[in-house]
Structure formats: structure tokens, C-alpha cells
Design an enzyme around this catalytic site. Structure first.
Site, PDB file in Angstrom:
ATOM      1  N   SER A 184       0.787  -1.226   0.000  1.00 40.09           N
ATOM      2  CA  SER A 184       0.000   0.000   0.000  1.00 40.09           C
ATOM      3  C   SER A 184       0.820   1.278   0.000  1.00 40.09           C
ATOM      4  O   SER A 184       0.321   2.324  -0.413  1.00 40.09           O
ATOM      5  CB  SER A 184      -0.944   0.007   1.204  1.00 40.09           C
ATOM      6  OG  SER A 184      -0.224  -0.064   2.419  1.00 40.09           O
ATOM      7  N   HIS A 212      -5.594  -3.791  -2.385  1.00 45.54           N
ATOM      8  CA  HIS A 212      -5.369  -2.812  -3.450  1.00 45.54           C
ATOM      9  C   HIS A 212      -5.319  -3.465  -4.833  1.00 45.54           C
ATOM     10  O   HIS A 212      -4.937  -2.809  -5.807  1.00 45.54           O
ATOM     11  CB  HIS A 212      -4.086  -2.037  -3.166  1.00 45.54           C
ATOM     12  CG  HIS A 212      -4.110  -1.312  -1.865  1.00 45.54           C
ATOM     13  ND1 HIS A 212      -4.675  -0.067  -1.711  1.00 45.54           N
ATOM     14  CD2 HIS A 212      -3.674  -1.678  -0.623  1.00 45.54           C
ATOM     15  CE1 HIS A 212      -4.576   0.315  -0.451  1.00 45.54           C
ATOM     16  NE2 HIS A 212      -3.977  -0.648   0.226  1.00 45.54           N
ATOM     17  N   LYS A 243     -12.526  -0.010  -1.426  1.00 41.59           N
ATOM     18  CA  LYS A 243     -11.534   0.669  -2.260  1.00 41.59           C
ATOM     19  C   LYS A 243     -12.038   0.660  -3.707  1.00 41.59           C
ATOM     20  O   LYS A 243     -12.881   1.454  -4.058  1.00 41.59           O
ATOM     21  CB  LYS A 243     -10.172   0.017  -2.080  1.00 41.59           C
ATOM     22  CG  LYS A 243      -9.627   0.198  -0.656  1.00 41.59           C
ATOM     23  CD  LYS A 243      -8.266  -0.414  -0.479  1.00 41.59           C
ATOM     24  CE  LYS A 243      -7.654  -0.042   0.869  1.00 41.59           C
ATOM     25  NZ  LYS A 243      -8.409  -0.576   2.033  1.00 41.59           N
TER      26      LYS A 243
END
Length: 395
Positions: A184, A212, A243
Site C-alpha cells: 500500500s 489494493h 476501495k
């Protein structure tokens, strides 16, 4: 007052080291163009990689879900809070992961942090287990390992050979290798094919935190496992849904027996109120977009933005880290310098956060630039010009 004075001394020490964090208040929906603390800003700090957080289709699905299921769940999943919306989402996510997992089942949790705690504390509940943790893992994985009864061995970032030696030397009854897929703060990818091969050879689990990667990586946006073409019964997969999916919560997908173990033993799942069913309902709309033509277009546009930014930056002293993902970190160095650059960008209406220790190593304070499919080429060009100019004038 002596107690408060002690707290104030600690806060003063943080300020002296340029480590104070500041809350900013967004007055509008999550998007590149936001009103923040009453001021229009162009944001390069969100993890809303596909721009779905304010997508009309997702917003309408959330409204529909609230109308159908109400505002809250009322209890934990195992008491009375497990709604049809949760069940349908879990069934769909299990189907999504079927090309990569044996007899898959999925479990929906409130946050990615909670999901990682659930996996590691349940798998590492016995003292004769050993967790092998990547050095740059997210804080939730580090904390999950700390809370587990298992021993913990940290292997250096990306060092497959070091991990192989640790696995070979271990006599643990249960071996658990855990890693981020996309790191990240660096934006690079873990060598998942090599890690999985090691785990299969040494009879270890591979827990992958794809916070992610889900929605962004892979031809169909199904994440790092699709990106690398992996399939194994040794895999335990965690994907976040706040996300790229734009809503909230997270899921764990693995063999059905693994998920049943979590239902029975994972305290972060058992002892917390279930997420509002409306969120699970809205996520169906997110998955529709991610899997469809619009999702493919958004991923392609995001990739083009990444390439544009990397080509446009002309940095001499600062360092753009090697990353082909939406996370594009620019390493400045000293804490105070990173704060100064972030403040200068803020004055220009550009919102880019300065990341400092303990999130990153001392001396590597950085700007964490994140791109979204909702950004335009002109907006990315504006950011690149600002960064190039600021570096030229840096002391």
C-alpha cells in the site's frame, strides 16, 4: 491533570518529529473533485481506484438496499444480523473466486482490518503454529499476527529465498505465510507465484491480502489471483470492498472448510454487529460494473493515467518508486520536507498526503499519490507539472 500533562508531552514529541497527523473534513462525495474543509480540491489520495464510490448505479443500489433491509443489521451474524443481502453477496463472491480456489466459500466482514484479524487469529490460535509475515505487510496483518498465539517470523520484503529457508527450518504443525498483494505504500506487487509454489512445497497456507488489487488487477478485475493465473487449495484470499469496489467491508474466500473454521473461531467475526445489509446490496451493483464493459474501460483508463504520470514526472532528487499500479509514491526523505511539499500542493488545490513513520521507514517520508479512473488526463498533467516545479525550487 498530571495524566493530561503526560499525554500532552507525547503529543509534543510527535510534533517535534513532524509526525503529527491532521484530520481533514470532506464536505462532498468521494471523488477526484471534492470540497474539503469548505474549499474545492483536486484529490490524489483516495483508494477509490475505479471511481465507483459516487457512481449513480451504486448510490441507487444503496438507497434501494436501505429501503428493503433498513439502516442496520441489529446484531452479529450468528445471532440475527445475517440478512439475505449478506448471503447473496457471499454466494456471488465465492463464484467469482471459483477459478482460483478449491470448493470456495466467501465470508463478508465489516472491514479489511477486521478480516485480516479474523484470519490470522483463527489460523494462528494454536501455539504450535507459525506465521511467516512479509516485512512490508499492512498494519492489520501485523496486528493479527501479534494477537495470534502462533509464533511469528518476518521475512525481508520480496525475498523468496529467505522465506524458503525459514519454511525449511520450521517444525511448526501449521505454517501460515501472509502477504499483501499490492503493497500500500510502495505500489509494487508481491511475487505471488513463487510464494504459492513455496507454500505448496512446504505444506503451508498462503494468505493474500488483496486490498489494493481487487477490482483493479486481472482481466475481469478479480484481483491478484486472476492477474497471476493462480489456483490452489492452499490459498486464503482477502479482498476489500471499500476501495476499488467503492462501498465498504471486506471478504475472505477460501475452501469451504476454511470459512467454516472462521465462522466457528474468528472472534472479530463472531463478536461484532454485522455490517448494514444495504452495503451488501449496493456491492452487487459494484460487482456488476467491475465485471462488465464499463469496468474494463475504467481499468484501461486507469492504466493510461498511470503511464501518463510516470512519463510526465521529471524528478532528480526525489524518487518515484517502481510501480505500475494506481499507487504512485514519490519518496522525499525527511518528514518535514514531505510535509512542506504536501502543504505547497495543498495551497495549489491539490490534495496529496505526506506519509511518514511509522507507516514507512525512517528517512523515506513520501507523497502517496493515488490515481482513480475518475481522474482526467488534464488533471494528472496538472499534478505532474506541480510536482516537477516544486522539486526544482526545493531547498
Amino acid at each position: 491533570m498530571d495524566l493530561i500533562a503526560g499525554i500532552d508531552r507525547k503529543l509534543g514529541q510527535l510534533a517535534e518529529q513532524s509526525l503529527t497527523r491532521k484530520l481533514r473534513v470532506a464536505d462532498s462525495a468521494c471523488a477526484p473533485r471534492q470540497v474539503v474543509d469548505g474549499r474545492p480540491m483536486l484529490a490524489f489520495c483516495s483508494n477509490d481506484y475505479l471511481g465507483l464510490a459516487a457512481h449513480p448505479q451504486v448510490v441507487e443500489a444503496l438507497r434501494e438496499g436501505a429501503s428493503r433491509y433498513g439502516a442496520g443489521s441489529g446484531a452479529s451474524h450468528l445471532v440475527s444480523g445475517h440478512s439475505r443481502a449478506h448471503a447473496l453477496l457471499e454466494e456471488r463472491l465465492a463464484g467469482w473466486m471459483a477459478p482460483h480456489l478449491e470448493q470456495p466459500r466467501a465470508l463478508y466482514l465489516c472491514t479489511g482490518y477486521m478480516a485480516n484479524l479474523a484470519v490470522l487469529t483463527a489460523f494462528g490460535a494454536d501455539a504450535d503454529a507459525m506465521i511467516f509475515s512479509e516485512a512490508l505487510n499492512h498494519a492489520s496483518l501485523i496486528d493479527g499476527a501479534r494477537l495470534a498465539k502462533a509464533g511469528v517470523s518476518v521475512y525481508p520484503h520480496g525475498e523468496v529465498a529467505a522465506l524458503e529457508r525459514q519454511l525449511a527450518d520450521s517444525r511448526a504443525a501449521t505454517k501460515i505465510v501472509v502477504t499483501d498483494s499490492v503493497f500500500s505504500m510502495d505500489g509494487n506487487l508481491a511475487p505471488l507465484p513463487e510464494l504459492l509454489a513455496l507454500c505448496e512445497r512446504h505444506g503451508a497456507w498462503l494468505v493474500v491480502d488483496d486490498a489494493h488489487g481487487f477490482g483493479v488487477l486481472g482481466e475481469n478485475g478479480r484481483g491478484a489471483l486472476e492477474h497471476f493465473g493462480l489456483r490452489s487449495p492452499n490459498l486464503v484470499y482477502m479482498g476489500t470492498l471499500g476501495k476499488a469496489a467503492g462501498v465498504g467491508g471486506a471478504f475472505i474466500a477460501a475452501h469451504a472448510s476454511v470459512i467454516e473454521l472462521l465462522v466457528q473461531r474468528a472472534r472479530p467475526y463472531i463478536y461484532t454487529t454485522a455490517a448494514p445489509p444495504a452495503l451488501a446490496h449496493a456491492l452487487q451493483a459494484s460487482l456488476d460494473i467491475i465485471a462488465g464493459p464499463e469496468g474494463a474501460e475504467r481499468r484501461a483508463h486507469l492504466g493510461a493515467l498511470v503511464a501518463q504520470l510516470r512519463d510526465a514526472l521529471r524528478l532528480r532528487d526525489w524518487r518515484l518508486m517502481a510501480s505500475n499500479t494506481a499507487i504512485q509514491p514519490v519518496v522525499i526523505g525527511a518528514n518535514e520536507d514531505a510535509l512542506r511539499v504536501a502543504a505547497a500542493l495543498h495551497e495549489q488545490g491539490l490534495w496529496v498526503p505526506a506519509i511518514r513513520p511509522p507507516t514507512v521507514a525512517p528517512g523515506t517520508a513520501r507523497l502517496r499519490v493515488t490515481l482513480s479512473a475518475a481522474h482526467t488526463f488534464d488533471e494528472v498533467a496538472r499534478l505532474a507539472r506541480a510536482l516537477n516545479e516544486l522539486e526544482k525550487t526545493a531547498p
